[in-house]
Design a protein around this motif. Structure first.
Motif, PDB file in Angstrom:
ATOM      1  N   MET A   1      10.079   1.241 -22.688  1.00  0.00           N
ATOM      2  CA  MET A   1      10.783   0.349 -21.766  1.00  0.00           C
ATOM      3  C   MET A   1      12.278   0.667 -21.755  1.00  0.00           C
ATOM      4  N   THR A   2      12.895   0.480 -20.595  1.00  0.00           N
ATOM      5  CA  THR A   2      14.339   0.618 -20.486  1.00  0.00           C
ATOM      6  C   THR A   2      14.976  -0.750 -20.700  1.00  0.00           C
ATOM      7  N   GLY A   3      16.291  -0.852 -20.498  1.00  0.00           N
ATOM      8  CA  GLY A   3      16.962  -2.127 -20.663  1.00  0.00           C
ATOM      9  C   GLY A   3      16.626  -3.099 -19.541  1.00  0.00           C
ATOM     10  N   PHE A   4      17.112  -4.325 -19.689  1.00  0.00           N
ATOM     11  CA  PHE A   4      16.830  -5.373 -18.716  1.00  0.00           C
ATOM     12  C   PHE A   4      17.446  -5.020 -17.355  1.00  0.00           C
ATOM     13  N   VAL A   5      16.670  -5.271 -16.295  1.00  0.00           N
ATOM     14  CA  VAL A   5      17.112  -5.018 -14.926  1.00  0.00           C
ATOM     15  C   VAL A   5      17.007  -6.320 -14.147  1.00  0.00           C
ATOM     16  N   HIS A   6      18.079  -6.673 -13.449  1.00  0.00           N
ATOM     17  CA  HIS A   6      18.105  -7.890 -12.628  1.00  0.00           C
ATOM     18  C   HIS A   6      18.664  -7.509 -11.257  1.00  0.00           C
ATOM     19  N   GLN A   7      17.791  -7.515 -10.249  1.00  0.00           N
ATOM     20  CA  GLN A   7      18.161  -7.077  -8.913  1.00  0.00           C
ATOM     21  C   GLN A   7      17.968  -8.199  -7.903  1.00  0.00           C
ATOM     22  N   ALA A   8      18.745  -8.139  -6.826  1.00  0.00           N
ATOM     23  CA  ALA A   8      18.541  -9.024  -5.684  1.00  0.00           C
ATOM     24  C   ALA A   8      18.168  -8.184  -4.468  1.00  0.00           C
ATOM     25  N   LEU A   9      17.243  -8.711  -3.687  1.00  0.00           N
ATOM     26  CA  LEU A   9      16.865  -8.105  -2.412  1.00  0.00           C
ATOM     27  C   LEU A   9      17.255  -9.077  -1.305  1.00  0.00           C
ATOM     28  N   ARG A  10      18.296  -8.740  -0.545  1.00  0.00           N
ATOM     29  CA  ARG A  10      18.695  -9.577   0.580  1.00  0.00           C
ATOM     30  C   ARG A  10      17.980  -9.025   1.817  1.00  0.00           C
ATOM     31  N   TYR A  11      16.840  -9.636   2.141  1.00  0.00           N
ATOM     32  CA  TYR A  11      15.977  -9.063   3.190  1.00  0.00           C
ATOM     33  C   TYR A  11      16.202  -9.753   4.528  1.00  0.00           C
ATOM     34  N   ARG A  12      15.958  -8.972   5.583  1.00  0.00           N
ATOM     35  CA  ARG A  12      16.255  -9.426   6.936  1.00  0.00           C
ATOM     36  C   ARG A  12      15.035  -9.490   7.850  1.00  0.00           C
ATOM     37  N   SER A  13      13.865  -9.199   7.289  1.00  0.00           N
ATOM     38  CA  SER A  13      12.634  -9.272   8.079  1.00  0.00           C
ATOM     39  C   SER A  13      11.444  -9.376   7.146  1.00  0.00           C
TER      40      SER A  13
ATOM     41  N   LEU B   1      20.643 -21.971 -22.742  1.00  0.00           N
ATOM     42  CA  LEU B   1      19.678 -20.895 -22.931  1.00  0.00           C
ATOM     43  C   LEU B   1      18.698 -21.260 -24.034  1.00  0.00           C
ATOM     44  N   PRO B   2      17.475 -20.732 -23.969  1.00  0.00           N
ATOM     45  CA  PRO B   2      16.529 -20.981 -25.061  1.00  0.00           C
ATOM     46  C   PRO B   2      17.131 -20.530 -26.386  1.00  0.00           C
ATOM     47  N   PRO B   3      17.247 -21.407 -27.378  1.00  0.00           N
ATOM     48  CA  PRO B   3      17.909 -21.030 -28.636  1.00  0.00           C
ATOM     49  C   PRO B   3      17.061 -20.056 -29.443  1.00  0.00           C
ATOM     50  N   GLN B   4      17.745 -19.132 -30.077  1.00  0.00           N
ATOM     51  CA  GLN B   4      17.057 -18.207 -30.966  1.00  0.00           C
ATOM     52  C   GLN B   4      16.681 -18.926 -32.258  1.00  0.00           C
ATOM     53  N   GLN B   5      15.569 -18.504 -32.845  1.00  0.00           N
ATOM     54  CA  GLN B   5      15.147 -19.106 -34.108  1.00  0.00           C
ATOM     55  C   GLN B   5      16.232 -18.898 -35.158  1.00  0.00           C
ATOM     56  N   GLY B   6      16.628 -19.981 -35.811  1.00  0.00           N
ATOM     57  CA  GLY B   6      17.656 -19.902 -36.827  1.00  0.00           C
ATOM     58  C   GLY B   6      19.067 -20.043 -36.301  1.00  0.00           C
TER      59      GLY B   6
ATOM     60  N   ASP C   1      31.017 -11.440 -14.526  1.00  0.00           N
ATOM     61  CA  ASP C   1      30.551 -11.675 -15.894  1.00  0.00           C
ATOM     62  C   ASP C   1      30.019 -13.112 -15.991  1.00  0.00           C
ATOM     63  N   PRO C   2      28.842 -13.313 -16.614  1.00  0.00           N
ATOM     64  CA  PRO C   2      28.271 -14.669 -16.671  1.00  0.00           C
ATOM     65  C   PRO C   2      29.223 -15.717 -17.246  1.00  0.00           C
ATOM     66  N   ALA C   3      30.050 -15.355 -18.220  1.00  0.00           N
ATOM     67  CA  ALA C   3      30.993 -16.326 -18.784  1.00  0.00           C
ATOM     68  C   ALA C   3      32.018 -16.755 -17.736  1.00  0.00           C
ATOM     69  N   ASP C   4      32.484 -15.806 -16.923  1.00  0.00           N
ATOM     70  CA  ASP C   4      33.447 -16.138 -15.875  1.00  0.00           C
ATOM     71  C   ASP C   4      32.783 -16.980 -14.782  1.00  0.00           C
ATOM     72  N   PHE C   5      31.578 -16.595 -14.400  1.00  0.00           N
ATOM     73  CA  PHE C   5      30.874 -17.351 -13.355  1.00  0.00           C
ATOM     74  C   PHE C   5      30.575 -18.762 -13.843  1.00  0.00           C
ATOM     75  N   PHE C   6      30.190 -18.875 -15.103  1.00  0.00           N
ATOM     76  CA  PHE C   6      29.916 -20.175 -15.711  1.00  0.00           C
ATOM     77  C   PHE C   6      31.150 -21.076 -15.626  1.00  0.00           C
ATOM     78  N   ALA C   7      32.305 -20.500 -15.947  1.00  0.00           N
ATOM     79  CA  ALA C   7      33.549 -21.271 -15.894  1.00  0.00           C
ATOM     80  C   ALA C   7      33.869 -21.706 -14.467  1.00  0.00           C
ATOM     81  N   GLU C   8      33.603 -20.842 -13.493  1.00  0.00           N
ATOM     82  CA  GLU C   8      33.827 -21.195 -12.093  1.00  0.00           C
ATOM     83  C   GLU C   8      32.954 -22.382 -11.683  1.00  0.00           C
TER      84      GLU C   8
ATOM     85  N   SER D   1      22.932 -16.503 -12.718  1.00  0.00           N
ATOM     86  CA  SER D   1      23.853 -15.787 -13.587  1.00  0.00           C
ATOM     87  C   SER D   1      23.381 -15.799 -15.039  1.00  0.00           C
ATOM     88  N   LEU D   2      22.894 -16.953 -15.498  1.00  0.00           N
ATOM     89  CA  LEU D   2      22.454 -17.071 -16.893  1.00  0.00           C
ATOM     90  C   LEU D   2      21.240 -16.197 -17.198  1.00  0.00           C
ATOM     91  N   VAL D   3      20.438 -15.876 -16.179  1.00  0.00           N
ATOM     92  CA  VAL D   3      19.294 -14.981 -16.388  1.00  0.00           C
ATOM     93  C   VAL D   3      19.751 -13.672 -17.035  1.00  0.00           C
TER      94      VAL D   3
END
Length: 321
Positions: free
Chosen positions: A1-13, A269-274, A163-170, A114-116
């Protein structure tokens, strides 16, 4: 597996949605990934036509059943990936429901997107989020470029990723408006919360919440009061209010806040164990429909929202005692 990928598709049809998402699904199935599709009923039908017999190899859900409130939706995806992602990638097509949202709800769904990026940063999963530009408000369409590191089929110059921290603050810049109904409320302190719980139960019943939702309300407020006692000066005030859509519980403390060392976005966010913090407020966000807060060492406010039943509603009002 590669790293996490988060994409948006802005579709028009419909054709663009069907062809792009069907290709994404086929590629995942060919790679041995787990496929989860959460889109509108109409788009599920489009994919079924495009994929034919291969549609049976994926799990699909109506977006209306998943995208009710942001924290619970994030919890569902987190649980699904925990169950199905051991040693393999999970590919998700997730289309948030934007129609009929208030400005506050829209803001929280943008925050969710953003948090995703933080919630799944350590995974190898892949999430594709379709946005129908034909019907969505411009601010929602534009937000996709700020909450997704990649826009499918668009030039990199179109990406305005924050950056999620900046967006969160906004998202928090607007702050909390004062609840109507005056400044008086139900006071509480450590070991003295019984009066609040009785008032909460009576108020929830009077406004038609089910027994389960009334229980959730009491549990969420109690957990928030525990945090206020522990970190907010040992005492506070609960104010109850209702409008046509929600029962609203506001918990405020008087400051002397003691910072808690913990991960960023604790409680969102879901807390990590511990993990040293974040468990209590994550639970509060799972029990509540929406949560808004203004956390400050000089005095914090947490506001919990619980959706009222969809039927003839009694007049809105406040309770202050």
């Amino acid at each position: 597996m590669t790293g996490f990928v988060h994409q948006a598709l802005r579709y028009r049809s419909e054709d663009q949605f069907r062809d792009t998402v069907a290709r994404f699904v086929r590629d995942g199935l060919d790679a041995g990934d787990t496929l989860l599709v959460v889109v509108s009923v109409r788009n599920i039908a489009l994919l079924g036509e495009a994929l034919g017999s291969r549609f049976r190899d994926l799990e699909s859900h109506d977006a209306l059943d998943w995208y009710d409130y942001p924290s619970r939706t994030l919890g569902r995806y987190h649980s699904y990936c925990d169950r199905h992602g051991a040693g393999r990638r999970v590919r998700v097509v997730g289309e948030p429901v934007w129609a009929g949202r208030t400005d506050f709800e829209t803001r929280e769904w943008m925050r969710y997107e953003s948090l995703v990026n933080v919630a799944f940063a350590g995974s190898g999963h892949w999430i594709l989020c379709p946005y129908d530009v034909r019907v969505l408000p411009e601010r929602v369409v534009c937000s996709a470029a700020r909450t997704h590191p990649e826009l499918l089929h668009e030039p990199r110059a179109a990406v305005d990723y924050a950056d999620p921290a900046d967006f969160f603050a906004e998202c928090d810049e607007q702050g909390l408006a004062r609840l109507p109904g005056g400044a008086d409320g139900i006071r509480f302190a450590g070991g003295r919360t019984a009066a609040v719980r009785r008032a909460l139960k009576a108020y929830a019943r009077r406004l038609g919440l089910s027994e389960q939702r009334a229980y959730d309300l009491v549990a969420a407020v109690h957990e928030t009061m525990v945090n206020a006692v522990r970190y907010g000066g040992g005492q506070g005030v609960v104010r109850l209010h209702s409008d046509r859509d929600h029962v609203i519980c506001e918990i405020s403390d008087f400051g002397a806040h003691v910072p808690v060392t913990g991960p960023p976005f604790a409680g969102h966010l879901p807390p990590q164990q511990g993990a040293p913090g974040g468990h209590g407020m994550w639970l509060v966000r799972q029990l509540s429909d929406l949560v808004d807060d203004d956390l400050d060492p000089g005095g914090s406010v947490v506001r919990l929202y619980f959706r009222r039943p969809r039927r003839d509603q009694p007049a809105a009002g406040s309770v202050n005692s």
